[in-house]
Design a protein around this motif. Structure first.
Motif, PDB file in Angstrom:
ATOM      1  N   CYS A 241      -4.730  58.359 -47.071  1.00  0.00           N
ATOM      2  CA  CYS A 241      -4.615  58.689 -45.646  1.00  0.00           C
ATOM      3  C   CYS A 241      -5.704  58.015 -44.822  1.00  0.00           C
ATOM      4  CB  CYS A 241      -4.666  60.203 -45.462  1.00  0.00           C
ATOM      5  SG  CYS A 241      -3.273  61.070 -46.202  1.00  0.00           S
ATOM      6  N   GLY A 242      -6.922  57.953 -45.369  1.00  0.00           N
ATOM      7  CA  GLY A 242      -7.983  57.255 -44.653  1.00  0.00           C
ATOM      8  C   GLY A 242      -7.661  55.785 -44.461  1.00  0.00           C
ATOM      9  N   THR A 266      -7.790  41.763 -44.050  1.00  0.00           N
ATOM     10  CA  THR A 266      -8.213  43.056 -43.510  1.00  0.00           C
ATOM     11  C   THR A 266      -7.694  44.208 -44.357  1.00  0.00           C
ATOM     12  OG1 THR A 266      -8.313  42.192 -41.251  1.00  0.00           O
ATOM     13  CG2 THR A 266      -8.103  44.571 -41.501  1.00  0.00           C
ATOM     14  N   LEU A 267      -6.496  44.098 -44.904  1.00  0.00           N
ATOM     15  CA  LEU A 267      -5.939  45.179 -45.720  1.00  0.00           C
ATOM     16  C   LEU A 267      -6.810  45.454 -46.937  1.00  0.00           C
ATOM     17  CD1 LEU A 267      -2.130  44.249 -45.612  1.00  0.00           C
ATOM     18  CD2 LEU A 267      -3.299  46.066 -44.350  1.00  0.00           C
ATOM     19  N   TRP A 268      -7.237  44.392 -47.615  1.00  0.00           N
ATOM     20  CA  TRP A 268      -8.107  44.574 -48.782  1.00  0.00           C
ATOM     21  C   TRP A 268      -9.491  45.069 -48.372  1.00  0.00           C
ATOM     22  CZ3 TRP A 268      -5.785  44.647 -53.278  1.00  0.00           C
ATOM     23  CH2 TRP A 268      -4.611  43.930 -53.449  1.00  0.00           C
ATOM     24  N   GLN A 269      -9.982  44.607 -47.248  1.00  0.00           N
ATOM     25  CA  GLN A 269     -11.299  45.040 -46.785  1.00  0.00           C
ATOM     26  C   GLN A 269     -11.304  46.528 -46.436  1.00  0.00           C
ATOM     27  OE1 GLN A 269     -11.680  42.241 -43.584  1.00  0.00           O
ATOM     28  NE2 GLN A 269     -12.799  40.740 -44.808  1.00  0.00           N
ATOM     29  N   VAL A 270     -10.280  46.976 -45.739  1.00  0.00           N
ATOM     30  CA  VAL A 270     -10.186  48.393 -45.381  1.00  0.00           C
ATOM     31  C   VAL A 270      -9.977  49.242 -46.631  1.00  0.00           C
ATOM     32  CG1 VAL A 270      -8.881  50.098 -44.050  1.00  0.00           C
ATOM     33  CG2 VAL A 270      -9.353  47.857 -43.067  1.00  0.00           C
ATOM     34  N   ALA A 271      -9.225  48.730 -47.586  1.00  0.00           N
ATOM     35  CA  ALA A 271      -9.033  49.465 -48.847  1.00  0.00           C
ATOM     36  C   ALA A 271     -10.361  49.647 -49.569  1.00  0.00           C
ATOM     37  CB  ALA A 271      -8.034  48.718 -49.738  1.00  0.00           C
ATOM     38  N   LEU A 272     -11.208  48.615 -49.543  1.00  0.00           N
ATOM     39  CA  LEU A 272     -12.522  48.729 -50.182  1.00  0.00           C
ATOM     40  C   LEU A 272     -13.394  49.753 -49.463  1.00  0.00           C
ATOM     41  CD1 LEU A 272     -14.641  47.774 -52.214  1.00  0.00           C
ATOM     42  CD2 LEU A 272     -15.201  45.891 -50.646  1.00  0.00           C
ATOM     43  N   ILE A 273     -13.377  49.733 -48.134  1.00  0.00           N
ATOM     44  CA  ILE A 273     -14.154  50.706 -47.364  1.00  0.00           C
ATOM     45  C   ILE A 273     -13.660  52.123 -47.644  1.00  0.00           C
ATOM     46  CG2 ILE A 273     -14.762  51.464 -45.033  1.00  0.00           C
ATOM     47  CD1 ILE A 273     -14.443  48.533 -44.151  1.00  0.00           C
ATOM     48  N   LEU A 275     -12.205  53.200 -50.323  1.00  0.00           N
ATOM     49  CA  LEU A 275     -12.586  53.576 -51.692  1.00  0.00           C
ATOM     50  C   LEU A 275     -14.044  54.029 -51.742  1.00  0.00           C
ATOM     51  CD1 LEU A 275     -11.956  53.756 -54.710  1.00  0.00           C
ATOM     52  CD2 LEU A 275     -12.585  51.331 -54.905  1.00  0.00           C
ATOM     53  N   VAL A 276     -14.932  53.288 -51.076  1.00  0.00           N
ATOM     54  CA  VAL A 276     -16.352  53.658 -51.067  1.00  0.00           C
ATOM     55  C   VAL A 276     -16.542  55.011 -50.383  1.00  0.00           C
ATOM     56  CG1 VAL A 276     -18.622  53.032 -50.166  1.00  0.00           C
ATOM     57  CG2 VAL A 276     -17.157  51.277 -51.178  1.00  0.00           C
ATOM     58  N   ALA A 277     -15.882  55.210 -49.239  1.00  0.00           N
ATOM     59  CA  ALA A 277     -16.007  56.485 -48.530  1.00  0.00           C
ATOM     60  C   ALA A 277     -15.462  57.640 -49.356  1.00  0.00           C
ATOM     61  CB  ALA A 277     -15.280  56.399 -47.186  1.00  0.00           C
ATOM     62  N   THR A 278     -14.380  57.396 -50.096  1.00  0.00           N
ATOM     63  CA  THR A 278     -13.807  58.433 -50.955  1.00  0.00           C
ATOM     64  C   THR A 278     -14.755  58.809 -52.088  1.00  0.00           C
ATOM     65  OG1 THR A 278     -11.560  57.669 -50.461  1.00  0.00           O
ATOM     66  CG2 THR A 278     -11.862  59.012 -52.439  1.00  0.00           C
ATOM     67  N   VAL A 279     -15.373  57.824 -52.698  1.00  0.00           N
ATOM     68  CA  VAL A 279     -16.336  58.096 -53.776  1.00  0.00           C
ATOM     69  C   VAL A 279     -17.531  58.868 -53.231  1.00  0.00           C
ATOM     70  CG1 VAL A 279     -17.928  57.025 -55.412  1.00  0.00           C
ATOM     71  CG2 VAL A 279     -15.614  56.118 -55.158  1.00  0.00           C
ATOM     72  N   SER A 294     -22.238  61.794 -44.414  1.00  0.00           N
ATOM     73  CA  SER A 294     -22.149  60.829 -45.511  1.00  0.00           C
ATOM     74  C   SER A 294     -20.914  59.941 -45.396  1.00  0.00           C
ATOM     75  CB  SER A 294     -22.142  61.565 -46.852  1.00  0.00           C
ATOM     76  OG  SER A 294     -21.036  62.447 -46.940  1.00  0.00           O
ATOM     77  N   VAL A 295     -19.764  60.524 -45.049  1.00  0.00           N
ATOM     78  CA  VAL A 295     -18.525  59.734 -44.979  1.00  0.00           C
ATOM     79  C   VAL A 295     -18.561  58.697 -43.864  1.00  0.00           C
ATOM     80  CG1 VAL A 295     -16.038  59.853 -44.548  1.00  0.00           C
ATOM     81  CG2 VAL A 295     -17.118  61.479 -46.118  1.00  0.00           C
ATOM     82  N   PRO A 296     -18.864  59.072 -42.618  1.00  0.00           N
ATOM     83  CA  PRO A 296     -18.870  58.034 -41.562  1.00  0.00           C
ATOM     84  C   PRO A 296     -19.985  57.010 -41.734  1.00  0.00           C
ATOM     85  CG  PRO A 296     -19.645  60.121 -40.679  1.00  0.00           C
ATOM     86  CD  PRO A 296     -19.109  60.409 -42.047  1.00  0.00           C
ATOM     87  N   LEU A 297     -21.161  57.433 -42.211  1.00  0.00           N
ATOM     88  CA  LEU A 297     -22.254  56.468 -42.365  1.00  0.00           C
ATOM     89  C   LEU A 297     -21.969  55.479 -43.488  1.00  0.00           C
ATOM     90  CD1 LEU A 297     -25.525  58.538 -41.784  1.00  0.00           C
ATOM     91  CD2 LEU A 297     -24.276  57.073 -40.193  1.00  0.00           C
ATOM     92  N   SER A 298     -21.404  55.945 -44.608  1.00  0.00           N
ATOM     93  CA  SER A 298     -21.053  55.006 -45.678  1.00  0.00           C
ATOM     94  C   SER A 298     -19.953  54.057 -45.222  1.00  0.00           C
ATOM     95  CB  SER A 298     -20.610  55.775 -46.917  1.00  0.00           C
ATOM     96  OG  SER A 298     -19.482  56.590 -46.647  1.00  0.00           O
ATOM     97  N   SER A 299     -18.978  54.569 -44.483  1.00  0.00           N
ATOM     98  CA  SER A 299     -17.930  53.698 -43.932  1.00  0.00           C
ATOM     99  C   SER A 299     -18.505  52.703 -42.947  1.00  0.00           C
ATOM    100  CB  SER A 299     -16.859  54.551 -43.245  1.00  0.00           C
ATOM    101  OG  SER A 299     -16.318  55.510 -44.123  1.00  0.00           O
ATOM    102  N   MET A 300     -19.466  53.161 -42.165  1.00  0.00           N
ATOM    103  CA  MET A 300     -20.093  52.303 -41.161  1.00  0.00           C
ATOM    104  C   MET A 300     -20.862  51.164 -41.808  1.00  0.00           C
ATOM    105  SD  MET A 300     -22.381  53.762 -38.001  1.00  0.00           S
ATOM    106  CE  MET A 300     -21.207  55.122 -37.795  1.00  0.00           C
TER     107      MET A 300
END
Length: 309
Positions: A241-242, A266-273, A275-279, A294-300
């Motif tokens: 969903c993210g 961009t699709l792969w880049q957003v998928a990586l972001i 994944l990191v935010a989910t972890v 933690s979630v917005p800062l790691s995504s940022m």
């Protein structure tokens, strides 16, 4: 001498004579300027009624003030509209909760999801002025003041407490909900609508983390091996969903011309972001660092590292 040259010479002679005679009878009327009295760089003012080559200073100032005034009215109106929408959203879910039409936990998470995403979706209705982002940030700032006032028990708003807290304790307003609105202010002022970094950060915090809690509570029987408070269903839903909400919001802003993206990468880049935010969200750090930080800062950080702005 040809007839044409003679006619031109006579015309010039009669013109000088008429101007000199006018100057003798009317001293207030200036005579023809002598070429050796004025340098070539001096420009004489145009005659009365003549159209200037460019806009005058007064018209230019009026134009600038007019455009600035229109931007101010547009931003002030947009701020009032978004603020009214935010209050209506909270009031609606508070009413549904009081009538037992929706559970308090679900109401709180729906407010968590919708308020931030709708706030971000309203950014295009603001003007293109530099001050537009500050007008937009007034909306979460007002909510920030409400949270502080009620969290410190300086005032009592039972509807607000029930809508955004887990246990109905006013002091909870000073933790997760306060961090939430501070992130909204940060993304609006720092990144605004010209950067995918702020868009992805809010999409992961509002949509990804919010939906993960809803799905995890209902279908989260299988817990993560390193954090028994989180489930596989919640983490998977946050990633999916993210990712989808981030792509949707990026397409929304890029279609309006705020930035351009190469969607192949961009699709792969957003998928990586995502994944990191989910972890990061799945880690057992809830007691130390709230998910709304933690979630917005790691995504940022990941988005800034990938997109560079």
């Amino acid at each position: 001498m040809s007839l044409v040259s003679l006619a031109i010479s006579n015309h010039r002679h009669h013109r000088r004579a008429s101007i000199s005679a006018l100057h003798r009878h009317h001293p207030a009327v200036p005579g023809p300027p002598s070429p050796d009295r004025f340098p070539s760089s001096v420009h004489f003012p145009a005659a009365a009624g003549a159209q200037p080559h460019g806009p005058s200073r007064r018209s230019l100032r009026r134009c600038i003030l007019g455009s600035g005034g229109r931007a101010f009215v547009q931003d002030a109106g947009a701020t009032a509209a978004v603020l009214a929408g935010a209050y209506s959203l909270v009031f609606t879910f508070d009413t549904l909760t009081q009538r037992n039409l929706i559970q308090q936990s679900l109401s709180r998470k729906l407010v968590h999801i919708l308020s931030g995403l709708l706030f971000m979706a309203c950014w295009p209705i603001f003007s293109n002025s530099i001050e537009a982002r500050y007008f937009a940030s007034l909306v979460p700032l007002v909510n920030c003041l409400r949270l502080v006032i009620n969290g410190l028990s300086l005032a009592t708003d039972e509807g607000l407490v029930k809508s955004v807290t887990r246990e109905g304790n006013p002091q909870e307003l000073l933790r997760g909900p306060l961090y939430y609105v501070l992130i909204l202010i940060l993304c609006a002022i720092v990144y605004w609508r010209e950067s995918p970094t702020g868009v992805i950060s809010l999409a992961m915090m509002c949509g990804g983390d919010g939906i993960a809690d809803i799905i995890g509570r209902r279908f989260g029987s299988q817990k993560l091996p390193y954090n028994h408070r989180k489930s596989w269903a919640g983490s998977i839903s946050m990633f999916v969903c993210g990712f989808m909400i981030s792509i949707g919001m990026l397409h929304y802003f890029s279609s309006l011309g705020y930035f351009r993206l190469d969607w192949t990468t961009t699709l792969w880049q957003v998928a990586l972001i995502s994944l990191v935010a989910t972890v990061v969200e799945s880690l057992p750090t809830k007691e130390v660092l709230d998910d709304n930080i933690s979630v917005p800062l790691s995504s940022m950080l990941m988005a800034f590292w990938i997109f560079g702005w």
